[in-house]
Design an enzyme around this catalytic site. Structure first.
Site, PDB file in Angstrom:
ATOM      1  N   HIS A 139       0.828  -1.216   0.000  1.00 30.90           N
ATOM      2  CA  HIS A 139       0.000   0.000   0.000  1.00 30.90           C
ATOM      3  C   HIS A 139       0.858   1.260   0.000  1.00 30.90           C
ATOM      4  O   HIS A 139       1.977   1.275   0.511  1.00 30.90           O
ATOM      5  CB  HIS A 139      -1.028   0.004   1.143  1.00 30.90           C
ATOM      6  CG  HIS A 139      -0.525   0.280   2.520  1.00 30.90           C
ATOM      7  ND1 HIS A 139      -0.998  -0.371   3.639  1.00 30.90           N
ATOM      8  CD2 HIS A 139       0.403   1.156   2.990  1.00 30.90           C
ATOM      9  CE1 HIS A 139      -0.403   0.087   4.714  1.00 30.90           C
ATOM     10  NE2 HIS A 139       0.463   1.012   4.345  1.00 30.90           N
ATOM     11  N   GLU A 144      -5.101   0.380   0.250  1.00 29.71           N
ATOM     12  CA  GLU A 144      -4.881  -1.047   0.448  1.00 29.71           C
ATOM     13  C   GLU A 144      -5.051  -1.801  -0.873  1.00 29.71           C
ATOM     14  O   GLU A 144      -5.637  -1.268  -1.824  1.00 29.71           O
ATOM     15  CB  GLU A 144      -5.890  -1.565   1.476  1.00 29.71           C
ATOM     16  CG  GLU A 144      -5.791  -0.900   2.848  1.00 29.71           C
ATOM     17  CD  GLU A 144      -4.590  -1.384   3.666  1.00 29.71           C
ATOM     18  OE1 GLU A 144      -3.560  -1.760   3.071  1.00 29.71           O
ATOM     19  OE2 GLU A 144      -4.674  -1.354   4.903  1.00 29.71           O
TER      20      GLU A 144
HETATM   21  C1  GLP Z   1       1.552   3.378   7.131  1.00 26.86           C
HETATM   22  C2  GLP Z   1       1.219   4.651   6.295  1.00 26.86           C
HETATM   23  C3  GLP Z   1       1.986   4.667   5.005  1.00 26.86           C
HETATM   24  C4  GLP Z   1       3.380   4.127   5.258  1.00 26.86           C
HETATM   25  C5  GLP Z   1       3.298   2.666   5.563  1.00 26.86           C
HETATM   26  C6  GLP Z   1       4.609   2.040   5.983  1.00 26.86           C
HETATM   27  O1  GLP Z   1       0.482   2.706   7.658  1.00 26.86           O
HETATM   28  N1  GLP Z   1      -0.160   4.879   6.030  1.00 26.86           N
HETATM   29  O2  GLP Z   1       2.007   5.990   4.487  1.00 26.86           O
HETATM   30  O3  GLP Z   1       4.182   4.297   4.125  1.00 26.86           O
HETATM   31  O4  GLP Z   1       2.254   2.364   6.454  1.00 26.86           O
HETATM   32  O5  GLP Z   1       4.967   2.362   7.291  1.00 26.86           O
HETATM   33  P1  GLP Z   1       6.457   2.207   7.807  1.00 26.86           P
HETATM   34  O6  GLP Z   1       7.253   3.213   7.058  1.00 26.86           O
HETATM   35  O7  GLP Z   1       6.405   2.517   9.278  1.00 26.86           O
HETATM   36  O8  GLP Z   1       6.858   0.819   7.521  1.00 26.86           O
END
Ligand code: GLP
Length: 263
Positions: A139, A144
């Site tokens: 995503h 999603e």
């Molecule tokens: C989150 C956000 C995204 C982000 C992703 C990955 O839930 N909505 O914008 O890129 O999940 O998160 P992380 O960088 O902490 O792995």
């Protein structure tokens, strides 16, 4: 798609920040940044903040639009994306809080809030450079798998993998919100340039889908293959399942400096 594989996540943050700074500077006026939450862009934000502090980058007058927000968490909640963007972006980069926008996940009328958000991005002249991470399920924002590739800012139901991934920030899995507002894939695709960062083995499959997979709603990030100005900056672990990994490294190493970050 320009693909840069860096030895460490910190190096990836430096390179990604250099690209963001390049777009912001080339604009020659106040930039409109698209900003993401999550751990992925933190090194990038640290590097941007250092550039601002050194006087190498001027973001006074810049504005920012966040990708997404949980539904039902007040902006004052420490886990709201409004709070996180304030801590990780607004304060360190010295942005004017009045110019930093986050979807209104606590609005009475959520549909109207989504329309207003789209209108606000348009009124600002569109996003110059969109910073992105990627979820382990592919995503971007909170789009999603099976999200429409043409979607606009809307209400989405979070899938269980995303809720589990984000449970580390909440007391229990039950406390993780079930809904969010997110910019759509079509909204993200309107940004003039995109910089996506990913680190760690847990992101390797999502990164492979993004770069080498078919363009498919099952890996929402893969829609970026249709964008003409994307820079993907990843560490070795996130690059570990790429089929053409050596080719990307070779291509980048042999590019003349002026050709890097191609428009
Ligand atoms: C989150 C956000 C995204 C982000 C992703 C990955 O839930 N909505 O914008 O890129 O999940 O998160 P992380 O960088 O902490 O792995």
């Amino acid at each position: 798609m320009e693909i840069v594989i860096c030895p460490t996540a910190e190096d990836a943050g430096e390179v990604a920040a250099a690209r963001v700074a390049q777009v912001a500077t080339q604009k020659g006026g106040p930039a409109v940044l698209g900003v993401a939450t999550g751990s992925s862009p933190l090194a990038l934000y640290r590097s941007l903040a250092a550039r601002v502090q050194r006087g190498d980058l001027d973001l006074s007058g810049a504005s920012a639009f966040a990708l997404d927000e949980y539904v039902g968490l007040p902006a004052s909640d420490p886990q709201s994306y409004a709070s996180i963007i304030n801590e990780t972006v607004t304060v360190p980069l010295g942005l004017d809080p009045a110019r930093v926008h986050v979807p209104q996940g606590s609005a009475q009328d959520l549909r109207q809030a989504c329309e207003d958000y789209e209108a606000a991005i348009k009124a600002a002249g569109g996003v110059d450079v969109q910073i992105l991470g990627i979820g382990s399920n592919g995503h971007i924002g909170f789009n999603e798998p099976t999200s429409s590739l043409a979607s606009r800012t809307r209400i989405k139901t979070l899938n269980e993998q995303t809720r589990r991934d984000n449970a580390r920030f909440f007391p229990t899995l039950d406390d993780v919100p079930r809904h969010c507002l997110t910019q759509g894939l079509g909204t993200i695709m309107d940004a003039r340039a995109v910089v996506l960062v990913a680190q760690g083995e847990g992101k390797a499959d999502a990164v492979a889908g993004l770069i080498e997979g078919p363009v498919s709603a099952m890996c929402p990030g893969s829609v970026l293959q249709l964008h003409r100005t994307v820079t993907v900056v990843i560490d070795e672990a996130a690059a570990s399942t790429l089929t053409l990994r050596d080719y990307y490294a070779h291509t980048y190493a042999h590019k003349p400096a002026w050709q890097r970050f191609a428009d």
